[in-house]
Design a protein around this motif. Structure first.
Motif, PDB file in Angstrom:
ATOM      1  N   VAL A  93     -23.373 -26.343   6.832  1.00 15.25           N
ATOM      2  CA  VAL A  93     -24.595 -26.250   8.119  1.00 15.25           C
ATOM      3  C   VAL A  93     -24.773 -24.354   8.041  1.00 15.25           C
ATOM      4  CG1 VAL A  93     -24.864 -25.563  10.584  1.00 15.25           C
ATOM      5  CG2 VAL A  93     -23.280 -27.749   9.338  1.00 15.25           C
ATOM      6  N   TYR A  94     -24.164 -23.250   7.700  1.00 20.04           N
ATOM      7  CA  TYR A  94     -25.137 -21.674   7.722  1.00 20.04           C
ATOM      8  C   TYR A  94     -24.418 -22.148   5.995  1.00 20.04           C
ATOM      9  CZ  TYR A  94     -24.120 -22.206  12.523  1.00 20.04           C
ATOM     10  OH  TYR A  94     -24.709 -22.227  14.128  1.00 20.04           O
ATOM     11  N   ARG A  95     -25.956 -22.562   5.030  1.00 19.06           N
ATOM     12  CA  ARG A  95     -25.492 -22.225   3.470  1.00 19.06           C
ATOM     13  C   ARG A  95     -25.760 -21.218   3.137  1.00 19.06           C
ATOM     14  NH1 ARG A  95     -26.579 -27.648   2.608  1.00 19.06           N
ATOM     15  NH2 ARG A  95     -27.581 -28.619   3.397  1.00 19.06           N
ATOM     16  N   GLU A  96     -26.230 -20.105   4.050  1.00 25.10           N
ATOM     17  CA  GLU A  96     -26.243 -18.611   3.486  1.00 25.10           C
ATOM     18  C   GLU A  96     -25.278 -17.872   4.265  1.00 25.10           C
ATOM     19  OE1 GLU A  96     -28.964 -17.180   1.303  1.00 25.10           O
ATOM     20  OE2 GLU A  96     -29.119 -19.832   1.458  1.00 25.10           O
ATOM     21  N   GLY A  97     -23.859 -18.456   4.728  1.00 23.46           N
ATOM     22  CA  GLY A  97     -23.361 -17.231   5.362  1.00 23.46           C
ATOM     23  C   GLY A  97     -21.995 -17.251   4.423  1.00 23.46           C
ATOM     24  N   ASP A  98     -21.069 -16.176   4.937  1.00 22.10           N
ATOM     25  CA  ASP A  98     -19.944 -15.771   4.098  1.00 22.10           C
ATOM     26  C   ASP A  98     -19.100 -15.794   4.785  1.00 22.10           C
ATOM     27  OD1 ASP A  98     -20.493 -13.428   5.265  1.00 22.10           O
ATOM     28  OD2 ASP A  98     -21.081 -12.346   3.047  1.00 22.10           O
ATOM     29  N   PHE A  99     -17.934 -15.365   4.228  1.00 23.77           N
ATOM     30  CA  PHE A  99     -16.908 -15.070   4.987  1.00 23.77           C
ATOM     31  C   PHE A  99     -17.259 -15.151   5.964  1.00 23.77           C
ATOM     32  CE2 PHE A  99     -12.774 -13.786   5.702  1.00 23.77           C
ATOM     33  CZ  PHE A  99     -11.531 -14.320   5.187  1.00 23.77           C
ATOM     34  N   LEU A 100     -17.712 -13.318   5.677  1.00 28.87           N
ATOM     35  CA  LEU A 100     -17.388 -12.458   7.318  1.00 28.87           C
ATOM     36  C   LEU A 100     -18.393 -12.782   8.227  1.00 28.87           C
ATOM     37  CD1 LEU A 100     -18.241  -8.750   5.178  1.00 28.87           C
ATOM     38  CD2 LEU A 100     -15.551 -10.110   6.377  1.00 28.87           C
ATOM     39  N   ASP A 101     -19.812 -13.724   7.400  1.00 32.72           N
ATOM     40  CA  ASP A 101     -20.183 -14.514   9.070  1.00 32.72           C
ATOM     41  C   ASP A 101     -20.184 -15.411   9.914  1.00 32.72           C
ATOM     42  OD1 ASP A 101     -22.805 -12.911   7.944  1.00 32.72           O
ATOM     43  OD2 ASP A 101     -22.390 -14.443   6.735  1.00 32.72           O
ATOM     44  N   TRP A 102     -19.163 -16.377   8.556  1.00 31.89           N
ATOM     45  CA  TRP A 102     -17.792 -17.208   9.866  1.00 31.89           C
ATOM     46  C   TRP A 102     -17.082 -16.964  10.494  1.00 31.89           C
ATOM     47  CZ3 TRP A 102     -12.034 -18.929   7.039  1.00 31.89           C
ATOM     48  CH2 TRP A 102     -12.137 -19.445   7.987  1.00 31.89           C
ATOM     49  N   LYS A 103     -16.221 -15.483   9.726  1.00 33.83           N
ATOM     50  CA  LYS A 103     -15.551 -15.127  11.032  1.00 33.83           C
ATOM     51  C   LYS A 103     -15.682 -14.722  12.260  1.00 33.83           C
ATOM     52  CE  LYS A 103     -11.393 -15.566   8.921  1.00 33.83           C
ATOM     53  NZ  LYS A 103     -10.206 -16.445   9.566  1.00 33.83           N
ATOM     54  N   ILE A 104     -17.193 -13.761  11.743  1.00 33.89           N
ATOM     55  CA  ILE A 104     -17.838 -13.639  13.294  1.00 33.89           C
ATOM     56  C   ILE A 104     -18.183 -14.928  13.927  1.00 33.89           C
ATOM     57  CG2 ILE A 104     -20.013 -13.006  13.719  1.00 33.89           C
ATOM     58  CD1 ILE A 104     -20.299 -11.023  11.311  1.00 33.89           C
ATOM     59  N   TYR A 105     -18.825 -15.913  13.546  1.00 36.21           N
ATOM     60  CA  TYR A 105     -19.095 -17.081  14.030  1.00 36.21           C
ATOM     61  C   TYR A 105     -17.985 -17.624  14.694  1.00 36.21           C
ATOM     62  CZ  TYR A 105     -20.721 -21.390  15.219  1.00 36.21           C
ATOM     63  OH  TYR A 105     -20.957 -23.181  15.711  1.00 36.21           O
ATOM     64  N   GLN A 106     -16.395 -17.816  14.298  1.00 35.01           N
ATOM     65  CA  GLN A 106     -15.575 -18.478  15.086  1.00 35.01           C
ATOM     66  C   GLN A 106     -15.177 -16.904  16.391  1.00 35.01           C
ATOM     67  OE1 GLN A 106     -16.052 -21.598  13.255  1.00 35.01           O
ATOM     68  NE2 GLN A 106     -13.601 -21.804  13.275  1.00 35.01           N
ATOM     69  N   SER A 107     -14.752 -16.031  16.117  1.00 38.93           N
ATOM     70  CA  SER A 107     -14.929 -15.220  16.973  1.00 38.93           C
ATOM     71  C   SER A 107     -15.234 -15.109  18.081  1.00 38.93           C
ATOM     72  CB  SER A 107     -14.457 -13.565  16.676  1.00 38.93           C
ATOM     73  OG  SER A 107     -14.215 -13.143  17.372  1.00 38.93           O
ATOM     74  N   VAL A 108     -16.640 -15.722  17.940  1.00 43.73           N
ATOM     75  CA  VAL A 108     -17.948 -15.989  18.981  1.00 43.73           C
ATOM     76  C   VAL A 108     -17.383 -17.380  19.910  1.00 43.73           C
ATOM     77  CG1 VAL A 108     -19.897 -16.398  19.571  1.00 43.73           C
ATOM     78  CG2 VAL A 108     -19.719 -14.684  17.901  1.00 43.73           C
ATOM     79  N   ALA A 109     -17.723 -17.911  19.181  1.00 47.81           N
ATOM     80  CA  ALA A 109     -17.046 -19.560  19.539  1.00 47.81           C
ATOM     81  C   ALA A 109     -15.221 -19.342  20.528  1.00 47.81           C
ATOM     82  CB  ALA A 109     -16.552 -20.536  18.529  1.00 47.81           C
TER      83      ALA A 109
END
Length: 119
Positions: free
Chosen positions: A91-107
């Motif tokens: 879904v977030y093609r430019e996202g890296d590991f840290l972006d994923w962790k930030i997103y999950q934390s927000v969710a």
């Protein structure tokens, strides 16, 4: 300046292990050094503090943007929760590991406050 407790708290907010932090945040992937920062036997370098505070600010911005949408009744109050980095990057093609962790934390935070459903 960041103390050992604040470092641990931020690591836990992002659901990251010491090993993940050493790999993705520390420049040298030194797990022992990260442990020293967390147990207070070594000072947390300013570069690490800056990176974590940037992550915290991104998280806060994401939360505030979603809350604004909720308050304006835009959207269906449902957020995706990604089991792994690969699914996130579909879904977030430019996202890296840290972006994923930030997103999950927000969710997780929004779900904990019953502001979002997860799917």
């Amino acid at each position: 300046m960041m103390n050992a407790f604040e470092l641990q708290a931020l690591r836990q907010i992002f659901s990251m292990t010491v090993e993940e932090c050493a790999m993705w945040i520390a420049p040298d992937y030194n797990i022992e050094t990260w442990h020293q920062w967390e147990n207070g036997s070594a000072k947390v370098p300013s570069t690490i503090v800056e990176k974590l505070l940037t992550m915290r600010q991104k998280r806060k911005s994401h939360i505030n943007a979603i809350i604004e949408k909720i308050n304006n009744r835009i959207g269906n109050n449902t957020m995706r929760f990604f089991d792994n980095l690969a699914d996130f990057q579909v879904v977030y093609r430019e996202g890296d590991f840290l972006d994923w962790k930030i997103y999950q934390s927000v969710a997780a935070e929004l779900y904990a406050h019953e502001l979002e459903h997860l799917c």
